[in-house]
Design an enzyme around this catalytic site. Structure first.
Site, PDB file in Angstrom:
ATOM      1  N   ALA A 164     -30.850  72.281  77.747  1.00 24.25           N
ATOM      2  CA  ALA A 164     -30.541  73.642  77.279  1.00 24.25           C
ATOM      3  C   ALA A 164     -29.887  74.463  78.384  1.00 24.25           C
ATOM      4  O   ALA A 164     -28.921  75.195  78.129  1.00 24.25           O
ATOM      5  CB  ALA A 164     -31.811  74.332  76.779  1.00 24.25           C
ATOM      6  N   HIS A 165     -30.381  74.367  79.609  1.00 23.58           N
ATOM      7  CA  HIS A 165     -29.768  75.093  80.727  1.00 23.58           C
ATOM      8  C   HIS A 165     -28.332  74.624  80.955  1.00 23.58           C
ATOM      9  O   HIS A 165     -27.451  75.441  81.223  1.00 23.58           O
ATOM     10  CB  HIS A 165     -30.584  74.913  82.012  1.00 23.58           C
ATOM     11  CG  HIS A 165     -31.724  75.866  82.133  1.00 23.58           C
ATOM     12  ND1 HIS A 165     -32.924  75.669  81.496  1.00 23.58           N
ATOM     13  CD2 HIS A 165     -31.847  77.026  82.805  1.00 23.58           C
ATOM     14  CE1 HIS A 165     -33.746  76.660  81.787  1.00 23.58           C
ATOM     15  NE2 HIS A 165     -33.109  77.509  82.581  1.00 23.58           N
ATOM     16  N   GLU A 166     -28.115  73.323  80.867  1.00 28.29           N
ATOM     17  CA  GLU A 166     -26.759  72.807  81.070  1.00 28.29           C
ATOM     18  C   GLU A 166     -25.818  73.320  79.991  1.00 28.29           C
ATOM     19  O   GLU A 166     -24.690  73.719  80.275  1.00 28.29           O
ATOM     20  CB  GLU A 166     -26.778  71.274  81.084  1.00 28.29           C
ATOM     21  CG  GLU A 166     -25.473  70.663  81.485  1.00 28.29           C
ATOM     22  CD  GLU A 166     -25.028  71.085  82.869  1.00 28.29           C
ATOM     23  OE1 GLU A 166     -23.849  71.444  83.008  1.00 28.29           O
ATOM     24  OE2 GLU A 166     -25.845  71.064  83.812  1.00 28.29           O
TER      25      GLU A 166
END
Length: 198
Positions: A164-166
């Site tokens: 999700a962060h990526e």
């Protein structure tokens, strides 16, 4: 629900009796002040130093040297730390409380005392409670119910969070690099190491 400062859907949320007008005004003024200080630091400290870094790199044909890294690292260290804290304050303390006040949302626990964390695991549980509660409810508990052990369920939570962060970084910047993913997955050994040390 879309504007409520939570990620976990419930039929009934704790509510306050009314909107406090002066609290809304106070939160708006604090949000404006935090944004102004952030933009001031960016324009007066960070941007000139980054422009100067580009000029220094042009003289070395784009090669990073230890003196250049050290000099600009120290020049930018305090300003970027302040900017990170300002973004945290503006979003988690002011912005989320502002929407909670407008929507008479009673649950105002958006973060806990992450600055007192003695290990990396407690830091990740405390610094962003809406995301933590969502990950626990929708990833960790289903993994445990599925028969995974706690360690594998925790690793799955970090994997989902890292992906999700990526995506959150790669999509807006239109470039796919593994740095956010690797940064999140790199926290897993730190969790185990700090638990072992304490």
């Amino acid at each position: 629900f879309w504007l409520a400062p939570t990620l976990t859907y419930q039929i009934v949320f704790p509510r306050t009796s009314h909107v406090r007008f002066w609290k809304v005004v106070s939160l708006l003024l604090r949000f404006i002040a935090a944004c102004a200080i952030f933009f001031f630091l960016t324009a007066q400290v960070i941007t000139p130093n980054l422009q100067s870094l580009v000029k220094d790199l042009e003289t070395t044909n784009g090669k990073f040297t230890v003196p250049i890294l050290a000099e600009y690292g120290f020049r930018l260290m305090i300003a970027t730390c302040y900017c990170w804290l300002l973004v945290f304050y503006a979003y988690f303390h002011v912005y989320l409380n502002l929407f909670a006040e407008i929507l008479t949302f009673g649950d105002r626990v958006f973060y806990k005392d992450w600055w007192n964390s003695s290990d990396v695991s407690s830091y990740w549980r405390l610094w962003n409670t809406p995301v933590h509660y969502w990950l626990v409810r929708h990833v960790y508990f289903p993994c445990v119910r599925f028969g995974m052990g706690k360690t594998l369920a925790t690793l799955t939570v970090f994997f989902i969070s890292a992906v999700a962060h990526e995506v959150l970084i790669s999509v807006p910047f239109h470039m796919i690099r593994p740095w956010a993913y690797l940064g999140m997955m790199g926290q897993v050994p730190l969790v185990w190491l700090t638990k072992w040390l304490t």
